[in-house]
Design an enzyme around this catalytic site. Structure first.
Site, PDB file in Angstrom:
ATOM      1  N   HIS A 187     -12.189 -11.922   7.610  1.00 37.44           N
ATOM      2  CA  HIS A 187     -12.873 -10.514   7.624  1.00 37.44           C
ATOM      3  C   HIS A 187     -14.422 -11.036   7.458  1.00 37.44           C
ATOM      4  CE1 HIS A 187      -9.022 -10.101   5.828  1.00 37.44           C
ATOM      5  NE2 HIS A 187      -9.030  -8.926   6.587  1.00 37.44           N
ATOM      6  N   GLU A 200       0.948  -1.189   0.015  1.00 39.19           N
ATOM      7  CA  GLU A 200       0.187   0.186  -0.078  1.00 39.19           C
ATOM      8  C   GLU A 200       0.800   1.384  -0.054  1.00 39.19           C
ATOM      9  OE1 GLU A 200      -2.042  -0.741   3.650  1.00 39.19           O
ATOM     10  OE2 GLU A 200      -1.133   0.851   4.663  1.00 39.19           O
TER      11      GLU A 200
END
Ligand SMILES: [Zn+2]
Length: 766
Positions: free
Chosen positions: A705, A616
């Protein structure tokens, strides 16, 4: 003679000095705050921001930058692109409920996907567009906020996400061809923007700003042509305010001449960091004669004071290139904490080097005054700024001779493990005695309310350190007992003592500072308080040794040491800007290297150094990536290469799309890497196998998740898939991320199923 220069900003922190917005929104979700009261709080915060900006000397305030959740989501509403599944919520429960349904989902409908806003730590909600999308203008929010500002006596400039960036940030709607490119909808979208422009004009806007940060990334000719087309069309409208387009986060590159030639009245350019190249590019493009330039010379994403003298020199050059030069932070101030004045615990020696949103506004006001009236008008402030900068330069905090000497003495051999992987793998196999398809978890276990309460009690003095430590120890014991019973091969201590994977280490390293109120929006109502990496980094003592060795003393199976890697330690902090990031990363790496050595010397055989931020943090422009990846991977290896052949180094990354950094992942030279893969069905294993990745990998076999519990057969099927590319001796079995946010109930069953699946597939393979 140019016009007088004005200070301005593109956006201001939304939350309020005491995070009033977060409290009101969450109160509304919980049913404690009515819609009316929530909207009143929001209007009050906007009015407060405009009042502050005006009082500070900003004569043209932004509107439309405020949001109850996310400005890209607001744009989705503005262009009428609410997905069909959320329209039902709008129809049944009203626009605000529909808005929050898009943001967070409901029992019945999934939310929009969330992803990072360029290379910041802010997350936006991804528009879903398809060939059937019909746009329709809904300018109510933009017009309403402009009217509010005007009614309060302000001159306001609405700030909108531009049409090109909006489309480039979108993804194909569910059911649309995955190859569908939303940018193809531009001609359908432009009339909607035209309608919004006309509505803003009617409401009194003289200027409107379109933010186009997507043009600060590498873009092909088709996208550049689309941008030229968009602003030719919008520029040709007769009933419109003056338009300026702002690009930021990097240089505009090939998009700069496109926008400079467009029939619009102004540009906003970033002149900080790598975007400083905009200066030369603007000169080469012939400048902006007769037009307005907003010069982003104050870094809107970092917390350091500006070099006012340096900025004035840049601004003076720019005066020759545009009809009018205004001064602003490089981007919205959304990305920095609201006010340094709220920090009472900071070392005053360091405080004078820092500027949060409020202080950055003062800086742009000072610079605009200097530009308009000459440096004599700001002589006092320039002198104070020079003193502040000099005190930073001379400080023992930023220049620790021991740290510097050690970093300078690093030689290439320090960044390479002495033995080739094959030799290490054999030594590790002999020491650890693991079966094929070894099982493990990523690191954290569920953090119970009891733990969070105990941390708060300790801070408040309601319990003492011994009582807290006993709770941590008993939590570790129970996590170990659970893992042993489940039959997991490589255990973790579960990290009950850690609040956050960066903050925990930042609190234990010299060179890092913590703030009390330095909240920054991560997404929606989630705010984070990034530590400030202000000085040279060193480790006063072991950071993780106590609890890791305690855990190892309680079991005969190997327990992993768990550390956060140097790139992530930088990425989720505010990093000093007075030396290259490579240098800062090297200092952090050396501190971690000592921790790794201490863990190894205490008998820890497996050490995991997590780098979830490696991808990222990739620079926006491809040309800048090789240099970044070179220092990033070197820092990881510097942290991990000092170990013996039979100490196993693991790393973990939280994503499956790592294709563009595959070579860098290989370059980390970790013995084992675990990656997210459950949602991409072990494609990760195929990709790594296809690239000839030689070491051990643990593609996640279940998605942490989601609260969904996978059954053993489902996990076994994934493992069989993985074995198609990676042999059983090199394939690890693990969930795809830490378990901190999950509940114990689902974690127990999921891990039992995971171990059962590994046993079944191991038997088949053997
Ligand atoms: Zn993860």
């Amino acid at each position: 003679m140019t016009e007088t220069s004005s200070p301005t900003v593109y956006g201001y922190p939304r939350q309020g000095p005491d995070r009033e917005l977060k409290k009101a929104i969450e109160g509304h979700w919980a049913g404690r705050v009515t819609e009316r009261d929530l909207l009143d709080v929001a209007a009050g915060l906007r009015a407060g921001n405009w009042r502050h900006l005006t009082e500070a000397g900003v004569r043209e305030v932004p509107t439309g930058d405020f949001s109850l959740y996310d400005h890209v989501l607001d744009t989705t509403v503005m262009v009428g692109a609410v997905p069909p599944r959320h329209r039902a919520v709008v129809a049944a429960e009203g626009p605000l409920a529909g808005y929050f349904a898009m943001a967070r989902g409901t029992q019945d409908v999934a939310p929009l996907e969330m992803t990072k806003w360029f290379d910041t730590n802010y997350h936006y909600l991804v528009p879903e567009l398809g060939p059937d999308t019909v746009f329709a203008a809904d300018p109510a929010k933009q017009v309403g906020e402009l009217r509010e500002a005007v009614a309060l006596g302000h001159t306001a400039r609405p700030v909108l996400v531009g049409p090109v960036t909006y489309l480039l940030l979108a993804k194909p709607a569910p059911g649309a061809d995955p190859a569908f490119e939303p940018i193809g909808l531009l001609d359908r979208l432009l009339p909607v923007y035209a309608e919004v422009l006309a509505a803003l004009r009617a409401a009194g806007a003289e200027w409107v700003q379109f933010d186009e940060p997507a043009l600060a990334q590498d873009r092909d000719r088709a996208v550049l042509d689309a941008a030229a087309h968009a602003y030719r069309e919008l520029g040709a409208l007769t009933d419109r305010p003056k338009v300026l387009v702002a690009g930021y986060f990097d240089r505009l590159g090939d998009a700069l001449p496109v926008l400079a030639r467009a029939p619009i009245e102004g540009l906003g350019l970033d002149f900080t960091g790598p975007a400083a190249a905009n200066l030369e590019d603007l000169a080469r493009a012939g400048g902006l004669p007769g037009k307005r330039l907003i010069a982003g010379v104050v870094d809107g994403r970092n917390v350091w004071i500006n070099d006012l003298g340096g900025s004035l020199a840049t601004l003076a050059t720019l005066l020759g290139l545009a009809g009018r030069v205004d001064v602003a932070p490089s981007c919205s101030l959304l990305h920095v904490p609201i006010d340094l004045g709220l920090e009472h615990g900071l070392d005053p020696r360091v405080g004078r080097w820092l500027a949060f949103a409020r202080q950055k506004v003062a800086e742009v006001v000072t610079l605009a005054t200097g530009l308009s009236e000459g440096t004599g008008a700001i002589a006092g402030r320039l002198a104070a700024n020079r003193d502040d900068l000099a005190s930073r330069e001379a400080s023992a905090l930023t220049h620790d001779p021991e740290v510097r000497a050690r970093a300078a003495a690093v030689v290439p051999a320090d960044t390479r493990r002495p033995q080739p992987y094959g030799e290490r793998a054999a030594a590790q196999r002999a020491r650890l005695g693991l079966p094929d398809l070894p099982t493990t978890t990523i690191g954290s276990f569920p953090q119970t309310g009891q733990l969070r309460a105990a941390r708060a009690d300790l801070r408040a003095g309601r319990i003492d350190q011994d009582a807290y430590d006993e709770l941590i120890a008993s939590e570790i014991r129970s996590v170990l007992v659970f893992q042993e019973r489940a039959g997991i091969d490589v255990l973790v201590h579960g990290e009950p003592e850690r609040n956050d994977m960066v903050q925990y280490f930042a609190e234990r390293l010299n060179g890092y500072l913590a703030t009390q109120h330095g909240w920054v929006q991560s997404y929606g109502t989630r705010y984070v308080r990034p530590p400030i990496l202000a000085g040279d980094v060193s480790r006063p003592g072991p950071m993780t040794l106590r609890w890791t060795t305690y855990a190892q003393s309680q079991t005969g199976r190997p327990v992993k040491g768990m550390l956060t890697g140097p790139v992530t330690m930088l990425a989720w902090s505010f990093v000093r800007d007075d030396q290259p990031q490579a240098e800062t990363a090297r200092q952090v790496a050396l501190a971690l290297r000592d921790e790794v050595a201490d863990l190894e010397a205490s008998g820890i055989a497996v050490i995991q150094v997590d780098e979830p931020a490696l991808r990222e943090t990739l620079p926006l422009r491809a040309a800048d990536r090789p240099a970044y990846l070179a220092w990033a991977t070197e820092a990881f290896r510097l942290a991990t290469s000092g170990v013996r052949a039979d100490t196993q180094i693991h790393t973990h990354m939280c994503y499956a799309e790592f294709g563009e950094i595959l070579a860098a992942i290989d370059d980390l030279d970790a013995d084992v890497i675990s990656l997210e893969a459950a949602r991409s069905h072990m494609r990760v294993a195929d990709e790594l196998a296809g690239a000839g990745y030689p070491r051990e990998v643990g593609p996640g076999v279940y998605d942490i998740h989601s609260p969904r519990v996978p059954d053993a057969e489902e996990v076994a099927a994934l493992l069989r898939k993985g074995l198609g590319g990676i042999p059983a001796g090199r394939l690890w079995v693990n969930p795809d991320c830490g378990l901190k946010t999950r509940g114990w109930g689902e974690v127990r069953v999921s891990l039992d199923n995971m171990v059962a699946a590994a046993r079944v597939v191991r038997a088949e393979a053997g």
